[in-house]
Design a protein around this motif. Structure first.
Motif, short mmCIF file in Angstrom:
data_model
loop_
_atom_site.label_atom_id
_atom_site.label_comp_id
_atom_site.label_asym_id
_atom_site.label_seq_id
_atom_site.Cartn_x
_atom_site.Cartn_y
_atom_site.Cartn_z
N ASP A 100 -9.05 -6.96 3.40
CA ASP A 100 -8.43 -6.63 4.43
C ASP A 100 -6.87 -7.30 4.43
O ASP A 100 -6.03 -6.44 4.66
N MET A 101 -6.90 -8.35 3.93
CA MET A 101 -5.61 -8.94 3.80
C MET A 101 -4.62 -8.52 2.69
O MET A 101 -3.57 -8.13 2.94
N LEU A 102 -5.25 -7.94 1.50
CA LEU A 102 -4.42 -7.38 0.44
C LEU A 102 -3.91 -6.07 0.90
O LEU A 102 -3.12 -5.50 0.34
N THR A 103 -4.83 -5.51 1.80
CA THR A 103 -4.54 -4.11 2.01
C THR A 103 -3.14 -4.04 3.25
O THR A 103 -2.39 -3.08 2.99
N VAL A 104 -2.87 -5.20 3.60
CA VAL A 104 -1.52 -5.17 4.34
C VAL A 104 -0.46 -6.03 3.50
O VAL A 104 0.47 -5.36 3.56
N VAL A 105 -0.92 -6.79 2.63
CA VAL A 105 0.13 -7.49 1.74
C VAL A 105 0.86 -6.46 0.58
O VAL A 105 1.91 -6.54 0.82
N PHE A 106 0.09 -5.78 0.25
CA PHE A 106 0.85 -4.82 -0.62
C PHE A 106 1.60 -3.92 -0.29
O PHE A 106 2.75 -3.64 -0.77
N PRO A 107 1.30 -3.21 0.80
CA PRO A 107 2.52 -2.39 1.37
C PRO A 107 3.77 -2.93 2.01
O PRO A 107 4.88 -2.31 2.27
N GLU A 108 3.53 -4.17 2.55
CA GLU A 108 4.52 -4.86 3.43
C GLU A 108 5.91 -4.73 2.51
O GLU A 108 7.02 -4.46 3.16
N PRO A 109 6.25 -5.34 1.20
CA PRO A 109 7.39 -5.31 0.77
C PRO A 109 8.27 -3.88 0.88
O PRO A 109 9.38 -3.83 1.23
N MET A 110 7.45 -2.60 0.67
CA MET A 110 8.25 -1.50 0.65
C MET A 110 8.44 -1.09 2.22
O MET A 110 9.64 -0.56 2.20
N PHE A 135 3.16 3.32 -5.63
CA PHE A 135 1.92 2.46 -5.80
C PHE A 135 1.65 1.50 -4.61
O PHE A 135 0.66 1.39 -4.13
N LEU A 136 2.65 0.93 -4.12
CA LEU A 136 2.58 -0.15 -3.10
C LEU A 136 2.23 0.32 -1.90
O LEU A 136 1.53 -0.43 -1.04
N HIS A 137 2.85 1.34 -1.16
CA HIS A 137 2.54 2.01 -0.20
C HIS A 137 1.39 2.49 0.17
O HIS A 137 0.92 2.80 1.18
N ASP A 138 0.86 2.99 -0.73
CA ASP A 138 -0.24 4.07 -0.80
C ASP A 138 -1.38 3.67 -1.28
O ASP A 138 -2.53 3.14 -1.03
N HIS A 139 -1.31 3.79 -2.96
CA HIS A 139 -2.60 3.85 -3.66
C HIS A 139 -3.06 2.58 -3.99
O HIS A 139 -4.47 2.46 -3.84
N ILE A 140 -2.38 1.42 -4.22
CA ILE A 140 -3.01 -0.19 -4.18
C ILE A 140 -3.83 -0.41 -2.75
O ILE A 140 -4.92 -0.92 -2.78
N PRO A 141 -3.13 -0.18 -1.84
CA PRO A 141 -3.82 -0.42 -0.50
C PRO A 141 -5.14 0.44 -0.31
O PRO A 141 -5.84 -0.33 0.00
N ASN A 142 -5.04 1.73 -0.73
CA ASN A 142 -6.27 2.44 -0.64
C ASN A 142 -7.47 1.85 -1.40
O ASN A 142 -8.47 1.97 -0.99
N VAL A 143 -7.07 1.03 -2.67
CA VAL A 143 -8.20 0.59 -3.33
C VAL A 143 -8.88 -0.51 -2.66
O VAL A 143 -10.07 -0.45 -2.71
N PHE A 144 -8.03 -1.55 -2.00
CA PHE A 144 -8.61 -2.54 -1.16
C PHE A 144 -9.32 -2.08 0.01
O PHE A 144 -10.33 -2.56 0.61
N HIS A 145 -8.58 -0.92 0.69
CA HIS A 145 -9.44 -0.57 1.68
C HIS A 145 -10.61 0.32 1.49
O HIS A 145 -11.48 0.07 2.39
N THR A 146 -10.58 0.81 0.46
CA THR A 146 -11.94 1.53 0.01
C THR A 146 -12.95 0.43 -0.39
O THR A 146 -14.40 0.48 0.21
N ALA A 147 -12.55 -0.55 -0.90
CA ALA A 147 -13.34 -1.76 -1.33
C ALA A 147 -13.80 -2.35 -0.05
O ALA A 147 -15.19 -2.70 0.23
N SER A 148 -13.01 -2.54 1.05
CA SER A 148 -13.61 -3.12 2.37
C SER A 148 -14.57 -2.33 3.08
O SER A 148 -15.58 -2.69 3.64
N ILE A 149 -14.37 -0.89 2.91
CA ILE A 149 -15.39 0.05 3.60
C ILE A 149 -16.75 -0.11 2.65
O ILE A 149 -17.86 -0.18 3.60
N TRP A 150 -16.71 -0.16 1.67
CA TRP A 150 -18.16 -0.33 0.75
C TRP A 150 -18.64 -1.76 1.16
O TRP A 150 -19.94 -1.85 1.23
N LEU A 151 -17.75 -2.88 1.24
CA LEU A 151 -18.38 -4.19 1.59
C LEU A 151 -18.98 -4.14 2.67
O LEU A 151 -20.03 -4.76 2.96
N THR A 152 -18.59 -3.33 3.63
CA THR A 152 -18.94 -3.28 5.18
C THR A 152 -20.40 -2.54 5.03
O THR A 152 -21.39 -3.13 5.64
#
Length: 408
Positions: A100-110, A135-152
């Motif tokens: 969850d934290m990385l889902t927010v961290v990666f897009p924030e610079p852009m 990459f930063l505003h969409d695809h990398i956050p989607n990696v971690f958000h997908t992982a968060s969903i499956w972790l749930t």
């Protein structure tokens, strides 16, 4: 977060526009659809989102939310990392906090550069910056958000096994097995999103802007996408995502949440009967601890479902509409675009809530947090508290075996 399903927007006075171009041949009208169609146009960030929502949410709320989410989830990781807190369930909760934290961290610079600093109205260049945005505003956050969903999902499955199938839990839900499962979740989340990192190509193109010749990023589909044809590639990707990232996990979580709720109610009825027997008070206390753990995880999953189900449903309707099934009028379709930003924002706003849930519903989490950050004892239990910690950190058990698995 599914920003890649949002269509691009018609320009208005606050979005950057091309003049009558004399510097190069370019089409000034952007009409990129995330589900197919060949494109050869410029990357115009100002057209991606409705600015009346993007500016306040991404430009002003996101920096504050980044600080809050980073602090809250860092505290969660620090608390769960303590030796006496380590358990299979806590390992999943810690991985969820990191995702969850990385889902927010990666897009924030852009987002900070584009919206907070008000650079959305300027052409984005060079191509490296366009790839960074891609990459930063969409695809990398989607990696971690997908992982968060499956972790749930993994969290709910694990708790269901502990509560309803304790003999299996002793074999399947060991800490080494859970760590392997977490690793594979991140691997598969990366593989699932990997094609999106290579489906676009950005190159420099000269255009006229405010009377000057400037370079912008021309974007087009990669050669391999064009060979497959976008009308095949994008539907496959998005339908896979709908089934295995949105609707599938949400359906599984709804079912497991109901099963856990019924199991918890049954344990509560059993505990009432045991309270009448003075010799069963210890067993009653363990049943109470097990129910508290189950209830806390039900709340965590419920918060997840409240934010994810609306996005899952609207994503399906959006894809079906893009394939030719007219669910929306032109006016309501514009409203749909606003819904995506609001829905994604709700998901991000929900990330710090888990910290409040843990503090409000777990005495052990509160005590460890207090020891670690307030009393300054490094999170280690005091000698007089050792009974409390050891009791809560015994081997995995369930309501049927009259005790509970170690959890915060």
């Amino acid at each position: 977060m599914d920003n890649d399903t949002i269509d691009y927007y018609e320009a208005n006075e606050t979005r950057w526009e091309l003049d009558n171009n004399t510097c190069g041949s370019i089409n000034a009208t952007v009409s990129i659809n995330g589900t197919g169609g060949a494109i050869d146009d410029i990357l115009n960030v100002s057209r991606l989102y409705p600015l009346d929502l993007a500016l306040p949410l991404y430009g002003y709320a996101m920096p504050v939310l980044l600080v809050v989410t980073t602090m809250a989830n860092t505290i969660i990781v620090a608390v769960l990392w303590q030796h006496h807190m380590r358990s299979p369930t806590n390992a999943v909760l810690m991985a969820m906090a990191l995702s969850d934290m990385l889902t927010v961290v990666f897009p924030e610079p852009m987002f900070f550069y584009m919206y907070t600093l008000n650079n959305h109205a300027k052409p984005l260049y060079p191509p490296a910056a366009c790839y960074a945005w891609h990459f930063l505003h969409d695809h990398i956050p989607n990696v971690f958000h997908t992982a968060s969903i499956w972790l749930t999902v993994a969290l709910a499955v694990q708790r269901y096994i502990y509560v309803c199938h304790p003999p299996v839990a002793r074999t399947w839900c060991t800490l080494p097995r859970v760590i392997k499962a977490i690793t594979w979740i991140f691997v598969f989340a990366t593989i699932h999103q990997a094609p999106r990192f290579f489906d676009m190509v950005y190159s420099p193109k000269e255009v006229e802007w405010h009377g000057d010749c400037v370079y912008v990023c021309s974007e087009e589909f990669s050669e391999w996408v064009q060979n497959i044809t976008p009308n095949i590639y994008f539907p496959i990707y998005f339908w896979f995502r709908v089934v295995f990232v949105h609707l599938g996990p949400c359906t599984v979580l709804v079912v497991l949440n109901l099963l856990l709720y019924w199991a918890m109610k049954e344990a509560q009825r059993r505990r009432k009967k045991l309270l009448q027997d003075k010799n069963s008070r210890k067993e009653c206390r363990k049943l109470r601890d097990a129910n508290c753990t189950t209830l806390m995880l039900i709340v965590v999953v419920s918060v997840f479902l409240v934010t994810e189900i609306p996005l899952a449903v609207i994503t399906v309707l959006h894809i079906l509409s893009s394939m030719g099934l007219n669910f929306f009028s032109e006016k309501s379709y514009d409203t749909l675009k606003y819904f995506f930003i609001i829905s994604n924002s709700f998901i991000i706003f929900s990330y710090p809530i888990n910290f409040a849930i843990y503090c409000g519903m777990s005495r052990q989490f509160r005590e460890t947090f207090r020891d670690l950050f307030i009393r300054g004892r490094g999170g280690a239990p005091r000698r007089e508290d050792s009974t409390r910690y050891s009791m809560n950190n015994g081997p995995p058990r369930t309501c049927r075996s009259n005790t509970s698995e170690t959890v915060i």
